[in-house]
Design a protein around this motif. Structure first.
Motif, PDB file in Angstrom:
ATOM      1  N   THR B 219       0.840  -0.954  -0.141  1.00 49.32           N
ATOM      2  CA  THR B 219       0.164   0.029  -0.061  1.00 49.32           C
ATOM      3  C   THR B 219       0.813   1.291  -0.005  1.00 49.32           C
ATOM      4  OG1 THR B 219      -1.593  -1.241   1.374  1.00 49.32           O
ATOM      5  CG2 THR B 219      -1.813   1.212   1.215  1.00 49.32           C
ATOM      6  N   GLN B 220       1.979   1.416   0.676  1.00 46.26           N
ATOM      7  CA  GLN B 220       2.674   2.425   0.944  1.00 46.26           C
ATOM      8  C   GLN B 220       3.576   2.685  -0.127  1.00 46.26           C
ATOM      9  OE1 GLN B 220       4.317   2.929   5.073  1.00 46.26           O
ATOM     10  NE2 GLN B 220       3.369   1.253   5.464  1.00 46.26           N
ATOM     11  N   LEU B 222       3.352   1.905  -3.267  1.00 47.15           N
ATOM     12  CA  LEU B 222       2.417   2.253  -4.452  1.00 47.15           C
ATOM     13  C   LEU B 222       2.290   3.703  -4.251  1.00 47.15           C
ATOM     14  CD1 LEU B 222      -0.274  -0.531  -4.663  1.00 47.15           C
ATOM     15  CD2 LEU B 222       1.676  -0.070  -6.467  1.00 47.15           C
ATOM     16  N   GLN B 223       2.420   4.177  -3.079  1.00 50.91           N
ATOM     17  CA  GLN B 223       2.249   5.735  -3.210  1.00 50.91           C
ATOM     18  C   GLN B 223       3.760   6.604  -2.975  1.00 50.91           C
ATOM     19  OE1 GLN B 223      -0.520   7.162  -0.272  1.00 50.91           O
ATOM     20  NE2 GLN B 223      -1.917   5.708  -0.902  1.00 50.91           N
ATOM     21  N   MET B 224       4.785   5.618  -3.217  1.00 50.13           N
ATOM     22  CA  MET B 224       6.233   5.973  -3.114  1.00 50.13           C
ATOM     23  C   MET B 224       6.943   5.908  -4.401  1.00 50.13           C
ATOM     24  SD  MET B 224       6.848   4.779   0.725  1.00 50.13           S
ATOM     25  CE  MET B 224       8.542   5.355   1.008  1.00 50.13           C
ATOM     26  N   GLU B 227       5.663   0.242  -8.582  1.00 45.61           N
ATOM     27  CA  GLU B 227       4.727  -0.467  -9.070  1.00 45.61           C
ATOM     28  C   GLU B 227       4.656  -1.872  -8.645  1.00 45.61           C
ATOM     29  OE1 GLU B 227       7.216  -1.781 -10.773  1.00 45.61           O
ATOM     30  OE2 GLU B 227       5.986  -2.146 -12.647  1.00 45.61           O
ATOM     31  N   THR B 359       1.412   5.130 -11.310  1.00 46.11           N
ATOM     32  CA  THR B 359       1.998   5.386  -9.894  1.00 46.11           C
ATOM     33  C   THR B 359       3.422   5.301  -9.957  1.00 46.11           C
ATOM     34  OG1 THR B 359       1.391   5.268  -7.502  1.00 46.11           O
ATOM     35  CG2 THR B 359       2.152   3.345  -8.766  1.00 46.11           C
ATOM     36  N   TRP B 392      -4.850  -0.338  -2.275  1.00 48.91           N
ATOM     37  CA  TRP B 392      -4.007  -0.009  -3.154  1.00 48.91           C
ATOM     38  C   TRP B 392      -4.308   0.983  -4.211  1.00 48.91           C
ATOM     39  CZ3 TRP B 392      -2.378  -5.752  -4.892  1.00 48.91           C
ATOM     40  CH2 TRP B 392      -1.876  -6.453  -3.831  1.00 48.91           C
ATOM     41  N   SER B 393      -4.104   2.279  -3.663  1.00 50.44           N
ATOM     42  CA  SER B 393      -4.630   3.535  -4.372  1.00 50.44           C
ATOM     43  C   SER B 393      -3.423   4.280  -4.870  1.00 50.44           C
ATOM     44  CB  SER B 393      -5.399   4.190  -3.603  1.00 50.44           C
ATOM     45  OG  SER B 393      -4.559   4.931  -2.679  1.00 50.44           O
ATOM     46  N   ILE B 394      -3.881   4.831  -6.055  1.00 51.55           N
ATOM     47  CA  ILE B 394      -2.742   5.526  -7.057  1.00 51.55           C
ATOM     48  C   ILE B 394      -3.117   6.956  -6.919  1.00 51.55           C
ATOM     49  CG2 ILE B 394      -2.093   5.886  -9.329  1.00 51.55           C
ATOM     50  CD1 ILE B 394      -2.912   2.963  -9.958  1.00 51.55           C
ATOM     51  N   PRO B 395      -1.957   7.789  -6.311  1.00 50.29           N
ATOM     52  CA  PRO B 395      -2.245   9.079  -5.751  1.00 50.29           C
ATOM     53  C   PRO B 395      -2.625  10.094  -6.983  1.00 50.29           C
ATOM     54  CG  PRO B 395      -0.530   8.567  -4.621  1.00 50.29           C
ATOM     55  CD  PRO B 395      -0.995   7.177  -5.696  1.00 50.29           C
ATOM     56  N   PHE B 399      -6.489   9.100  -6.378  1.00 57.83           N
ATOM     57  CA  PHE B 399      -6.427   8.048  -5.469  1.00 57.83           C
ATOM     58  C   PHE B 399      -7.549   6.781  -5.908  1.00 57.83           C
ATOM     59  CE2 PHE B 399      -4.452  11.238  -3.008  1.00 57.83           C
ATOM     60  CZ  PHE B 399      -3.444  10.597  -2.560  1.00 57.83           C
TER      61      PHE B 399
END
Lengths: 487, 461
Positions: B219-220, B222-224, B227, B359, B392-395, B399
């Protein structure tokens, strides 16, 4: 001398767009003949018949076939093809999610519904692919109108069973006409809003009723099409029952009219029984010998609402009777059925591609030396081409043929106006009527508020020598009379 | 009765007629389905089981929380004995194996002491005196050649709710490594060190630290900018962050710990071998739902690309593995590359990797694309998937959840093929990695799977 050029492209466009493209390219200077079509077996046959040599291809391949004066003219013709295809491609700017180069257009009906939160989908893809889009709409929690025809009946049954389980409405397949929340979907006339609602297993039947009621000052609210086969034995009225349930629950509906082509008797009986148990009165317009015609039903609806039916308008007068057979050329299947039922009662057996009984069936050449009526909207005549309410070519050819036939005593035609229909049907039809000598009777189904304008169309047709009725039943009686039947 | 714009698919005339009444229309960019699929599509789509089966399969997948609970040799946790090997992709006979799979199996045979020189191992496999089967058949996944032999140490991933486990070997790093088919002495030396030092250090660290929540790290990361297929940098560092205190305070010599830390920190792909079994753990929860059209595995052995589908049990639907399109290392070129290989497409099957390309803008050029391409890729994958993964969201896509649960019917209807980010192995056994890029499954496997689903639907009717 001429030069032919055939090329295959890995591209897709729907048949209506390609008809327009072909027409536009064929009109380009230097182009003698042009056909741009998807490589279906039927289209390949047509192309071969036109003298083109088509390499092996699939229905997912676009075939561009050109005949030009000389090889030098090919590039200009291809440029015309590209320009016409580009013009046919829709502008996506109104579509949500179009935010630059990374935008992705929805590729499925379900995806488009979920993106927008919509609850109604309109499916008009080729019939073999329509079930997939329709189920997708149900999956997304929406109702769906399936305009497509040529959908296998077992798919229709499976689709409608799913819808019934989920409390969704499938309008169609082969549903030409609906009005939902005041919006005309498919072929629909512009009528004043009102508290009469229709359930229609017949598109042009619904249009006739809408237009007659409008002429009598009675407004119509929702028109829920259910598809021409809904009241068949196989389908068993699944969508009709759902549509009746919804309209009965709608406090804005005062009266329901159920209109259908001749239904399966057992299904008609079941639906009739169901209708009798509803709290909203239901008028039945189920066509068949001995049953009231659509005009009679419209008159009884007007009477039930406390009004008086007007004298249905007629414009022009037909040329004098000359003896001979009745030839009816229809774009509306129900209008054809109704006319056959009425005329057969006066003239005897009528041959047809949608015969009242099987022994009256016409061959594929549509030839008969007696009375005859053809429905050009029938599935078998629309495979690989657009509906005759959009593309009049086939009927115009037959009109010229029957008009020139000395055995023809009277021509009976329908003209259906409204949303999605040809923008100006009289433009091509009036000259064709003027060009023949036989008496011509026309049922012109439309309203003054339709985009084509009932008055303008009727006047143009009457000016060409036709006698133009609003009531199809009245037109059929008049034609039978001109063909020598008792009035 | 209706809300929102009216959605229209098909002849534009009807959409235009609605618009002319002042009502907004959302048009579907409809195109014909893959050739020959329309009858099977109608059958499968009207299957009364399908909608609920897919809903249950997706919910099962999304509900799995994967944690790292142990690190142990394959002989212990998979019961592999000497002469037994696992490999990536669907089953394959020796005569059809690709160069990199051959090289990896030969190297592994030498690692296990079956031969002294890897070059001599081919005879063992030709003779059939050893056995090999897909990782997927033993609850495991392996990147690239994916070869697992008894002495290799495995990550053990568990779904706490059900106790189900999946397994994956430890990542060796990039370049000349066994999973790319290299088997030179330094390759085998590294594997020996991993079994002797890295495995035990990690085992003790994991046992001391307690379960490591791999799903949450995913989760984290994917925000950093990861992929979790071709970029695992943030995930690797987060794993180090979680494990290094226990590594440092554990029983192992500080020189071993330092080397382990240096090895993990120097290998941006270390976390891939945790992402993959976490994805498999989730997808396995969606298996065997009668009527479901969801893909539960995509895997390649360098020769064949295979998929398994929830509603068709363990059957593999296979077609020829494709060559990736991308960038090459050094002087390597397209002629040096082997067709697509590895179980790592399990990440795409679960909605990340190529599906979450949006992402990971930092690597879009590495796989030969642009940032708009990456955004479009993720959006396109939503067209063929059943759900979005809320975890699992994509900013950059506001999101939106990762597109999860490939639907065989949607692939057949749209012709949109799953997008996979991948490394490229050399065609010849022993070469190693030659590049990285983008690849798709062979289109034909989806109509094959659809036909099998249709046959089952008809047999049930």
């Amino acid at each position: 001398m001429s030069h032919t050029h055939v090329e295959l492209r890995d591209a897709y466009a729907d048949s209506v767009v390609l008809l327009e493209v072909s027409k536009a390219v064929a009109a380009t200077p230097g182009v003698l003949d042009a056909q741009v079509a998807m490589g279906t077996p039927l289209n390949v046959e047509v192309l071969t018949g036109m003298g083109f040599e088509v390499p092996p291809c699939s229905p997912n391949t676009m075939v561009v076939a050109l005949r030009v004066g000389s090889e030098e003219e090919v590039p200009a013709a291809l440029a015309a093809v590209d320009a016409a295809l580009a013009a046919g491609r829709r502008d996506s700017s109104g579509s949500s999610g179009s935010d630059g180069p990374s935008a992705v257009l929805p590729r499925t009906t379900g995806r488009a519904l979920r993106r927008t939160g919509s609850t109604l989908a309109l499916v008009s893809v080729p019939g073999e692919h329509a079930t997939a889009e329709a189920v997708d709409a149900l999956d997304a929690g929406a109702d769906v109108l399936v305009f497509s025809d040529n959908v296998p009946v077992e798919q229709e049954v499976a689709l409608k069973r799913l819808a019934t389980e989920r409390g969704r409405l499938v309008m169609g397949p082969d549903c030409g006409t609906a009005v939902v929340d005041g919006v005309g979907l498919g072929f629909a006339n512009v009528v004043p809003p009102g508290d009469v609602a229709l359930v229609a297993a017949s598109g042009t039947g619904a249009q006739q009723l809408m237009c007659l009621l409008a002429a009598a000052g009675v407004g119509v609210g929702d028109v829920l099409g259910v598809g021409g086969r809904d009241l068949s034995e196989e389908v068993g009225g699944l969508s009709t029952l759902e549509a009746l349930r919804r309209l009965d629950a709608d406090p804005g509906v005062r009266r329901i009219v159920l209109v259908s082509k001749p239904p399966a008797p057992a299904v008609a009986a079941r639906v009739e029984e169901h209708a009798a148990g509803l709290s909203t009165p239901v008028d039945l317009a189920l066509l068949g010998p001995g049953r009231p015609d659509l005009t009679a039903v419209a008159e009884s609806v007007v009477a039930a609402l406390g009004g008086t039916a007007p004298t249905w308008p007629v414009r022009g007068t037909a040329r004098p009777a000359r003896g001979g057979h009745l030839r009816g050329l229809f774009v509306g299947g129900t209008l054809c059925d109704e006319a056959m039922i009425i005329a057969a009662g006066r003239l005897g057996p009528i041959r047809s591609n949608i015969p009242l009984s099987p022994e009256l069936a016409l061959g594929p050449d549509l030839q008969s030396d007696g009375h005859l009526m053809v429905d050009f909207g029938d599935d078998r005549l629309t495979q690989g081409r657009a509906h005759p309410m959009i593309d009049p070519t086939l009927r115009l050819e037959q009109l010229a043929r029957f008009g020139a036939d000395p055995a023809t005593g009277v021509l009976l035609l329908d003209v259906v106006l409204g949303h999605a229909a040809e923008p100006d049907p009289a433009a091509l039809l009036a000259p064709a009527i003027a060009a023949v000598d036989v008496p011509v009777v026309v049922a012109c189904v439309g309203t003054t508020a339709d985009p084509q304008g009932l008055d303008r169309q009727a006047e143009a047709l009457a000016g060409a020598g036709a006698e133009v009725h609003l009531s199809n039943a009245a037109a059929a009686r008049r034609a039978a009379e001109l063909a020598g039947g008792a009035a | 009765m209706s809300t929102g714009p009216i959605v229209a698919a098909g002849a534009d005339l009807f959409a235009t007629a609605v618009e002319s009444q002042g009502v907004p229309v959302e048009r579907v960019d409809w195109r014909p389905p893959m050739e020959g699929t329309s009858a099977d599509l109608a059958t499968v789509l009207t299957d009364p089981l399908r909608a609920d089966a897919n809903r249950r399969a997706v919910e099962a997948v999304l509900g799995v929380q994967a944690v790292l609970v142990d690190v142990a040799p394959a002989s212990e946790v998979l019961g592999l004995s000497k002469g037994e090997f696992l490999h990536a992709g669907p089953p394959i006979g020796w005569e059809r194996t690709s160069g990199p799979l051959r090289g990896a199996l030969m190297g592994a045979a030498a690692l296990e002491g079956l031969v002294d020189d890897p070059e001599d191992a081919a005879a063992l496999f030709e003779a059939g005196s050893v056995t090999w089967e897909p990782c997927h058949h033993r609850s495991a996944v392996g990147p690239m050649a994916g070869v697992v032999s008894p002495s290799m140490w495995m990550f053990v991933i568990e779904d706490a709710a059900s106790g189900r486990r999946t397994y994956c070997s430890l990542n060796e790093g990039l370049g000349k490594v066994l999973r790319y088919g290299a088997y030179a002495p330094d390759v085998l030396d590294r594997l020996h060190w991993m079994a002797a030092v890295l495995g035990p250090v990690l085992r003790d660290a994991v046992r001391t630290t307690g379960p490591v929540d791999v799903t949450a790290i995913l989760t984290q990361m994917l925000q950093m900018g990861d992929e979790a297929h071709n970029r695992n940098r943030a995930g690797t560092l987060m794993l180090l962050r979680d494990l290094s205190p226990a590594m440092v305070s554990g029983p192992h010599p500080s020189s071993d710990v330092a080397e382990a830390l240096r090895f993990i920190g120097g290998n941006d792909h270390f976390f891939l071998n945790l992402a993959m079994p976490a994805c498999k753990l989730a997808l396995d929860a969606g298996r065997d739902v009668e009527g479901s059209t969801m893909v539960v595995a995509m895997a390649r052995n360098g020769t064949d690309f295979g998929i398994q589908v929830s509603g068709t049990g363990d059957e593999w639907f296979t077609g020829p593995a494709q060559l990736a399109d991308g960038l090459f290392l050094g002087s390597y070129g397209p002629d040096d590359a082997n067709p697509d290989i590895g179980d790592s497409a399990i990440t795409e099957t679960a909605g990340i990797g190529g599906f979450a390309m949006a992402t990971a803008p930092a690597i879009v050029r590495f796989v030969g694309g642009t940032v708009p391409d990456a955004l479009a890729t993720t959006r396109r994958m939503h067209e063929i998937t059943l759900a979005e993964n809320p975890r699992w969201s994509i900013p950059v896509l506001d999101f939106a959840g990762a597109p999860t649960g490939i639907d065989v019917t949607a692939v057949c209807r749209t012709g949109i093929l799953p997008q996979i980010n991948t490394g490229m192995a050399g065609r010849v056994a022993g070469v190693g990695q030659v590049g990285a890029g983008l690849v798709n499954p062979p289109a034909e496997i989806f109509p094959k799977a659809l036909a099998a689903l249709a046959a089952r639907t008809r047999s049930r009717a």
